[in-house]
Design an enzyme around this catalytic site. Structure first.
Site, PDB file in Angstrom:
ATOM      1  N   HIS A  27       7.675   5.535  -7.235  1.00 64.12           N
ATOM      2  CA  HIS A  27       8.536   5.058  -6.141  1.00 64.12           C
ATOM      3  C   HIS A  27       9.962   5.603  -6.310  1.00 64.12           C
ATOM      4  O   HIS A  27      10.623   5.960  -5.337  1.00 64.12           O
ATOM      5  CB  HIS A  27       8.535   3.530  -6.087  1.00 64.12           C
ATOM      6  CG  HIS A  27       7.191   2.942  -5.761  1.00 64.12           C
ATOM      7  ND1 HIS A  27       6.419   3.397  -4.717  1.00 64.12           N
ATOM      8  CD2 HIS A  27       6.453   1.955  -6.348  1.00 64.12           C
ATOM      9  CE1 HIS A  27       5.268   2.709  -4.672  1.00 64.12           C
ATOM     10  NE2 HIS A  27       5.272   1.841  -5.653  1.00 64.12           N
ATOM     11  N   ASP A  46       3.400   8.398   1.700  1.00 58.20           N
ATOM     12  CA  ASP A  46       2.321   7.835   0.892  1.00 58.20           C
ATOM     13  C   ASP A  46       2.051   8.693  -0.342  1.00 58.20           C
ATOM     14  O   ASP A  46       2.269   9.904  -0.323  1.00 58.20           O
ATOM     15  CB  ASP A  46       1.055   7.736   1.763  1.00 58.20           C
ATOM     16  CG  ASP A  46       0.058   6.727   1.221  1.00 58.20           C
ATOM     17  OD1 ASP A  46       0.395   5.980   0.278  1.00 58.20           O
ATOM     18  OD2 ASP A  46      -1.062   6.682   1.746  1.00 58.20           O
ATOM     19  N   LEU A  63      22.150  12.432  12.715  1.00 62.17           N
ATOM     20  CA  LEU A  63      20.755  12.024  12.532  1.00 62.17           C
ATOM     21  C   LEU A  63      20.675  10.509  12.606  1.00 62.17           C
ATOM     22  O   LEU A  63      21.524   9.801  12.052  1.00 62.17           O
ATOM     23  CB  LEU A  63      20.255  12.481  11.140  1.00 62.17           C
ATOM     24  CG  LEU A  63      18.825  12.067  10.771  1.00 62.17           C
ATOM     25  CD1 LEU A  63      17.806  12.867  11.587  1.00 62.17           C
ATOM     26  CD2 LEU A  63      18.567  12.270   9.277  1.00 62.17           C
TER      27      LEU A  63
HETATM   28  C1  IPE Z   1       1.331   2.746   4.234  1.00 59.19           C
HETATM   29  O1  IPE Z   1       0.855   3.103   2.994  1.00 59.19           O
HETATM   30  C2  IPE Z   1       2.646   2.076   4.097  1.00 59.19           C
HETATM   31  C3  IPE Z   1       3.730   2.891   3.576  1.00 59.19           C
HETATM   32  C4  IPE Z   1       3.691   4.174   3.316  1.00 59.19           C
HETATM   33  C5  IPE Z   1       4.948   2.199   3.346  1.00 59.19           C
HETATM   34  P1  IPE Z   1      -0.234   2.230   2.221  1.00 59.19           P
HETATM   35  O2  IPE Z   1      -0.532   2.951   0.972  1.00 59.19           O
HETATM   36  O3  IPE Z   1       0.230   0.824   2.102  1.00 59.19           O
HETATM   37  O4  IPE Z   1      -1.464   2.259   3.243  1.00 59.19           O
HETATM   38  P2  IPE Z   1      -3.010   2.020   3.046  1.00 59.19           P
HETATM   39  O5  IPE Z   1      -3.162   0.665   2.410  1.00 59.19           O
HETATM   40  O6  IPE Z   1      -3.502   3.095   2.136  1.00 59.19           O
HETATM   41  O7  IPE Z   1      -3.595   2.117   4.417  1.00 59.19           O
HETATM   42  C1  IPE Z   2       3.700   4.748  -0.729  1.00 57.69           C
HETATM   43  O1  IPE Z   2       3.056   5.072  -1.907  1.00 57.69           O
HETATM   44  C2  IPE Z   2       4.821   3.772  -0.916  1.00 57.69           C
HETATM   45  C3  IPE Z   2       4.519   2.403  -0.461  1.00 57.69           C
HETATM   46  C4  IPE Z   2       3.469   2.047   0.215  1.00 57.69           C
HETATM   47  C5  IPE Z   2       5.502   1.398  -0.773  1.00 57.69           C
HETATM   48  P1  IPE Z   2       1.898   4.175  -2.477  1.00 57.69           P
HETATM   49  O2  IPE Z   2       2.491   3.126  -3.367  1.00 57.69           O
HETATM   50  O3  IPE Z   2       1.044   3.632  -1.387  1.00 57.69           O
HETATM   51  O4  IPE Z   2       1.096   5.211  -3.338  1.00 57.69           O
HETATM   52  P2  IPE Z   2      -0.477   5.311  -3.495  1.00 57.69           P
HETATM   53  O5  IPE Z   2      -1.079   5.368  -2.132  1.00 57.69           O
HETATM   54  O6  IPE Z   2      -0.907   4.072  -4.243  1.00 57.69           O
HETATM   55  O7  IPE Z   2      -0.684   6.552  -4.282  1.00 57.69           O
HETATM   56 MG    MG Z   3      -0.635   4.308  -0.451  1.00 55.90          MG
END
Ligand code: IPE
Ligand code: IPE
Ligand code: MG
Length: 246
Positions: free
Chosen positions: A37, A20, A131
């Site tokens: 990303h 995240d 792995l």
């Molecule tokens: C969880 O992250 C999903 C992934 C890391 C792929 P999100 O950013 O979507 O989660 P919430 O919405 O903050 O709970």
């Molecule tokens: C995690 O990073 C990747 C996905 C959920 C695809 P985020 O896109 O959720 O990044 P934040 O939480 O908005 O910073």
């Molecule tokens: Mg996120």
């Protein structure tokens, strides 16, 4: 009380990571979320390379949740394009490094061609034994549990182990030992809910694009410093967790 010790051959750890913070990492640098990303893919490479030497045998990475379809279409499209790119560009190095790739989650809602690309990558890497890399895409733990429950209806004598196999589709898969979440958020967001019943949890403020082998080592050091008791009073190794019938 009956108990029998089930000895599982695989003693390497199963680590799950909720990757995240890509968006915030980018926004803080005045970059587009997509750049975050992209930088996240680099972090995946670093962690996949570092994991085997740190005692990790199975690594499950949360890449796209079933709830992430709620994001703006442009971001979803960009994430799917990145997944396509990763599958095409990475297979060779995964094979070279003995990494077996499997993708968990629904495939029927992915853009055209991605399900086939996943199947090809899984087939090409099937012999990897250094792995097991599992990438969760269009994944929801609750949906996985629901689906298993529907399939379980025909099972006569359902045990936790059989139900685990139905959920994971991977007979004998080790339960998650450690869940890591980056970016300071402290929630599971529908990730591996069944498999993480006794997982240790590690939360770090590091944004996913900045995460690397040293951060993994730090998380594992914290993990190794903990006592896992599985409901008893003494520390127990998960390979020796008794299946207790109360
Ligand atoms: C969880 O992250 C999903 C992934 C890391 C792929 P999100 O950013 O979507 O989660 P919430 O919405 O903050 O709970
Ligand atoms: C995690 O990073 C990747 C996905 C959920 C695809 P985020 O896109 O959720 O990044 P934040 O939480 O908005 O910073
Ligand atoms: Mg996120």
């Amino acid at each position: 009380m009956q108990s029998n010790l089930s000895s599982k051959p695989q003693s390497k750890l199963h680590v799950g990571i909720i990757m995240d913070g890509n968006g915030r990492w980018a926004t803080r640098r005045q970059l587009s979320r997509l750049r975050g990303h992209e930088a996240g893919v680099e972090a995946i490479r670093r962690v996949v390379e570092a994991a085997p030497d740190q005692g990790v045998g199975t690594l499950t990475l949360y890449a796209f949740s079933s709830d992430n379809w709620r994001r703006p279409k442009a971001e979803v499209t960009a994430l799917m394009a990145l997944l396509r790119f990763y599958l095409a560009s990475e297979v060779e190095s995964l094979v070279r490094n003995g990494v077996r790739l499997t993708v968990i989650g629904r495939r029927d809602r992915l853009p055209n061609g991605i399900a086939d690309a996943i199947g090809r990558a899984e087939a090409a890497t099937a012999k990897g034994d250094v792995l097991h890399l599992r990438i969760a895409v269009d994944y929801s733990a609750r949906d996985a549990i629901l689906k298993a429950a529907a399939n379980a209806a025909s099972e006569g004598d359902l045990t936790r182990e059989k139900f685990s196999d139905l959920i994971t589709g991977e007979p004998g898969l080790r339960d998650v030992d450690l869940v890591i979440r980056t970016s300071g958020e402290k929630r599971l967001s529908d990730f591996l809910l069944w498999e993480s019943a006794y997982a240790e949890l590690h939360f770090t403020d590091r944004m996913w694009p900045d995460f690397g082998g040293e951060d993994l080592a730090e998380a594992l050091a914290s993990f190794h410093g903990r006592e896992r008791r599985f409901g008893g009073l003494q520390p127990v190794s998960p390979e020796l967790t008794p299946e207790v019938a109360l």
